[in-house]
Write an enzyme that holds these catalytic residues in place. Structure first.
Site, PDB file in Angstrom:
ATOM      1  N   LYS A 196      -9.971   3.000  -9.376  1.00 15.77           N
ATOM      2  CA  LYS A 196      -9.865   3.495  -8.007  1.00 15.77           C
ATOM      3  C   LYS A 196     -10.493   4.887  -7.874  1.00 15.77           C
ATOM      4  CE  LYS A 196      -6.003   4.333  -4.777  1.00 15.77           C
ATOM      5  NZ  LYS A 196      -4.535   4.250  -4.673  1.00 15.77           N
TER       6      LYS A 196
ATOM      7  N   SER B 119      -3.547   2.587  -0.299  1.00 15.57           N
ATOM      8  CA  SER B 119      -4.836   3.218  -0.505  1.00 15.57           C
ATOM      9  C   SER B 119      -5.713   2.524  -1.562  1.00 15.57           C
ATOM     10  CB  SER B 119      -4.645   4.685  -0.911  1.00 15.57           C
ATOM     11  OG  SER B 119      -3.955   4.803  -2.136  1.00 15.57           O
TER      12      SER B 119
ATOM     13  N   SER C  93       0.741   2.245  -2.236  1.00 16.41           N
ATOM     14  CA  SER C  93      -0.707   2.028  -2.289  1.00 16.41           C
ATOM     15  C   SER C  93      -1.156   0.894  -3.191  1.00 16.41           C
ATOM     16  CB  SER C  93      -1.411   3.321  -2.720  1.00 16.41           C
ATOM     17  OG  SER C  93      -1.284   4.296  -1.718  1.00 16.41           O
TER      18      SER C  93
END
Length: 494
Positions: free
Chosen positions: A83, A160, A184
């Site tokens: 990520k 996220s 997230s």
């Protein structure tokens, strides 16, 4: 020689098993993943940085090891990505979720995910899209734009870890790294119809510097998104374990892969349709209420449970915003010490709502900080009171269906009201951030589809009972398999 198409539907577990048996080569698995990224990612915008040359070199080196009889690791040859937020790999850019001023920021150290996932034999191909500094439950930012939902390209992937979830749902990757400070991992897993597992705090080390205690308020987690529970269990086995740099890391050994085969017969599962008072879209509430009954088919007992939260959901959302932005202030201070003053010189890079919360958090007094921790303690007590009655808790993951992408890059957020009741558009529609206050393990399971869109069901376990969450998730997957839904993603227009 296998064709690239032969490898497109393999899970991480299947890929590693075939590579370890020398039935396919890691060079083949990575070549196939590169082909998928080049063909499918431009329309999806899930990966925002790739390093195919390094990935191919690692695949060739792994193949040499295998031919020499060296154990290639439990995730041998599995293509993955990390990520673009708080995951770091030397030489790779880190924009902290698409901050334009950080487009050329390149750290010289590695975080836990790339370090341990590569040690287990997986091969990183790049980084996935995230929202700016992680401050929203959607994935969109001014530098890279939104990640689209592979089930419906007009919808957002959630955030996220939205780039990771979209890449896995779309079949680009079988496994991707994710992190979670307010949901997230679970929010995009719900939006994209994949399995997102958030471990107990301390299960996977969080090595935070210069503040070794920076991951506790709220609790921050590293994990994965996958298409199968078995893949998540396999990855957790690689990521979990003691690390001397984490003062809270759990030092024990759990066979998570074995937990995925355990029965849940005799377990008592408590169901809360609204997590103590959230407004939930009727279609989401109805679908999850039907889905939870699958646990009874697996041998568990499902009972209603009341979660007595200490105050209304809107106040708890504001508590999370204050807590997370105390940490964001620390991140900004770190950049300032390196000569990058985002608030002074690049304020236009940051959304107005984020700046407002950052400034409010910076003005908190010691008394106010202590009051926030007292409310957080009451949230923990409410969950513990529920676990005195049941073994596991089930709620909807999100209070609404996947949200629309905004026409203006960087502006995608969630709804501002549900069923006529106001909610914060950044995270107030996400029924996830309570475990970031409490430290309990949680997962989002694909519960089913409504109007062609995925709906997630959240499963929460007792502290450190990660194996129970995995066992129950796998039991649900056996009774209500969701893999066929990915045909929708495979057939989307590129």
């Amino acid at each position: 020689m296998n064709t690239l198409n032969d490898l497109s539907g393999l899970s991480a577990s299947e890929t590693a098993r075939l590579v370890r048996r020398r039935e396919i080569s890691p060079v083949e698995t990575i070549a196939a993943a590169i082909e998928r990224i080049e063909r499918r990612n431009p329309s999806l915008n899930a990966l925002i940085y790739t390093d195919f040359e390094q990935a191919t070199q690692r695949a060739r080196a792994l193949e040499t090891q295998i031919m020499k009889g060296v154990d290639p690791g439990p995730l041998a040859g599995v293509p993955t990505a990390m990520k673009d937020l708080f995951d770091f790999k030397p030489g790779w850019p880190s924009t902290f979720g698409g901050v334009p001023a950080l487009k050329d920021f390149i750290p010289d150290f590695a975080s836990i995910y790339p370090e341990r996932i590569e040690a287990a034999g997986a091969i990183l191909l790049g980084k996935t899209n995230s929202p700016l500094l992680g401050f929203r439950g959607t994935t969109d930012n001014p530098l890279f734009g939104p990640t689209r939902n592979p089930f419906n390209m007009s919808k957002n992937s959630g955030g996220s870890s939205g780039g990771s979830a979209a890449a896995v749902a779309d079949g680009i990757l079988p496994l991707a790294g994710a992190s979670d400070a307010g949901g997230s991992i679970r929010i995009p897993a719900s939006s994209c119809g994949v399995y997102g597992f958030q471990p107990s705090f301390g299960r996977v080390p969080m090595v935070s510097r210069p503040n070794a205690f920076g991951a506790i308020s709220p609790f921050k987690y590293a994990g994965t998104v996958t298409r199968t529970v078995a893949d998540a269990a396999l990855a957790l086995g690689a990521l979990a374990g003691y690390h001397p740099g984490d003062p809270f890391c759990v030092n024990d050994t759990v066979d998570f892969a074995a937990a995925a085969g355990r029965s849940v017969r005799g377990m008592k599962i408590g169901f809360s349709p609204d997590f103590g008072g959230f407004p939930v879209q009727p279609e989401v509430a109805a679908l999850v209420a039907r889905a939870v009954l699958a646990f009874e088919e697996a041998g568990a007992t499902v009972v209603p449970v009341k979660i007595d939260l200490p105050c209304p959901h809107g106040e708890l959302t504001e508590l999370w915003c204050r807590m997370i932005c105390v940490g964001t202030n620390a991140v900004l201070d770190g950049f300032q010490r390196q000569g990058i003053d985002l608030l002074r010189d690049h304020r236009a890079d940051l959304p107005d709502a984020m700046v407002e919360w950052i400034e409010r958090a910076g003005r908190l007094t010691v008394a106010e900080l202590n009051r926030d921790q007292a409310i957080r303690s009451q949230v923990y007590d409410a969950l513990q009171a529920a676990f005195a009655q049941v073994d596991l808790l089930v709620t909807p993951t999100l209070a609404c269906l996947p949200v629309d992408n905004h026409a203006v890059r960087g502006n995608t957020v969630g709804p501002s009201s549900i069923n006529g009741e106001p909610v914060d558009p950044h995270i107030g529609w996400c029924m996830t951030y309570f475990t970031n206050m409490s430290g309990h393990p949680a997962a989002s399971i694909p519960a089913g589809m409504h109007a062609g869109l995925p709906v997630g069901m959240q499963l929460i376990g007792r502290r450190l009972a990660d194996a129970d969450v995995i066992a129950a998730s796998a039991a649900f997957e056996r009774v209500r398999p969701w893999r066929d839904a990915y045909r929708i993603c495979a057939a989307r227009v590129l």
